[in-house]
Design an enzyme around this catalytic site. Structure first.
Site: not given
Ligand code: ASP
Length: 345
Positions: A17, A60-62, A92-93, A169, A280
């Protein structure tokens, strides 16, 4: 001040993002061209640093994984001697996975690798991206009183906190303070100033040259236990082709069902050479394998304690150790050591 005395920082832009800006004609969000970074974030000039950037194809980090981690680690190692610090811009993901993976891949790191991103695109009025980027640059340039880098590890900077990368996390999809380390204190608190918690910072015991290992073995998986899991499902998962290591997310202090079939499936998988690590599902605290009978049975079956590690750190540590070409027994032994501050033993 001559250019050679300015802090030299390399920004590595991977996507997420933070790198989005609104197209003035279509109003659609589109990736930002980081070769024009200073034009778009003019405040950076006030830092008086020498800043260069490397721009990957934004994702996208996914979609981030071992290849992307390899690219980031390689970019850092190829430029290691030319810069005082590195800022990685990332979605962030999966940021906590990338931070954990890099912490293992970048052996003997003595310079800051600060990963940041944002919840709102850098091109939006209320963006958190500009502040995160500027603070990350300042942290990457910070030194101790004798001129050593203040941060000598992979860390995540987000809003008010700097966290150890392999302890962090993602905790919120909405909040600007999107990350937390539930089992380790912050490395710095960001308010009017940047207040480092010097005792919490990682300090390598010996000064050895950076040694990068980018081989990550993908033959690993997370196994989240839940009440009602059946034997055929567990059997199927434990017999997944190519599987070498499993991070099993258990209840509370490391507990799992005590049924005979469950323990037998686990013990059989271990006897086939699969390394099973116990972490855990609780966000805070860790595995105390001998506290309850059920944890004790798992430990007796050969399940290794992940102590207070995050799932992100545990899975990337398995990838890294198998990537070194170690045998299952050597992986188990090395897993039980603290490589770069990821675990409290
Ligand atoms: N879907 C985005 C990513 O992880 C979300 C972000 O950047 O915060 O690439």
């Amino acid at each position: 001040m001559s250019d050679t005395r300015k802090p030299r920082i390399l920004i590595i832009y991977t996507g997420g993002t933070i790198g989005m800006i609104e197209n003035p004609d279509t109003h659609a969000l589109q990736p930002f061209d980081f070769s024009h970074l200073i034009d778009n974030v003019p405040k950076i000039k006030m830092l008086d640093y020498h800043i260069d950037n490397i721009q990957f194809t934004p994702i996208d980090s996914s979609d981030m994984g071992p290849e992307g981690w390899n690219d980031i680690a390689t970019a850092i190692s190829e430029n290691y001697n030319d810069y005082d610090g590195f800022v990685v811009l990332h979605g962030t993901d999966t940021m906590a996975y990338t931070a954990s993976a890099l912490s293992f891949m970048l052996g003997n790191l003595h310079k800051p690798v600060i990963i940041t991103g944002s919840q709102l695109p850098i091109g939006e009025v209320r963006t958190d991206g500009e502040e995160n980027l500027i603070t990350a640059l300042q942290i990457a340039a910070a030194t101790t009183f004798n001129g050593d880098p203040m941060v000598q590890e992979v860390a995540i900077l987000f809003e008010n906190y700097l966290w150890r990368g392999n302890r962090a996390t993602k905790k919120s999809a909405d909040n600007f303070n999107a990350f937390k380390s539930h089992n380790y204190p912050e490395l710095a608190k960001i308010g009017l100033g940047i207040h480092f918690a010097e005792k919490a910072l990682w300090r390598p015991t010996e000064k050895k040259p950076l040694s990068v290992n980018t081989q990550m073995d993908r033959g690993v998986m997370l196994l989240d236990l839940h009440p009602g899991m059946t034997q055929p499902i567990l059997h199927h998962l434990l017999n997944t082709p190519g599987i070498k290591g499993i991070v099993m997310r258990t209840y509370g202090a490391g507990n799992a069902p005590t049924s005979r079939w469950f323990i037998e499936e686990i013990a059989q998988a271990i006897s086939r050479g699969i390394v099973i690590v116990n972490v855990t599902q609780c966000v805070n605290g860790g595995v105390h394998a001998r506290r309850y009978v059920s944890g004790d049975i798992l430990a007796n079956a050969g399940v290794i304690s992940g102590h207070d590690m995050t799932s992100e750190a545990a899975i990337t540590k398995l990838m890294y150790l198998f990537g070194l070409g170690l045998t299952p027994s050597a992986v188990s032994t090395r897993f039980n050591t603290d490589i770069c501050g990821e675990v409290t033993l």
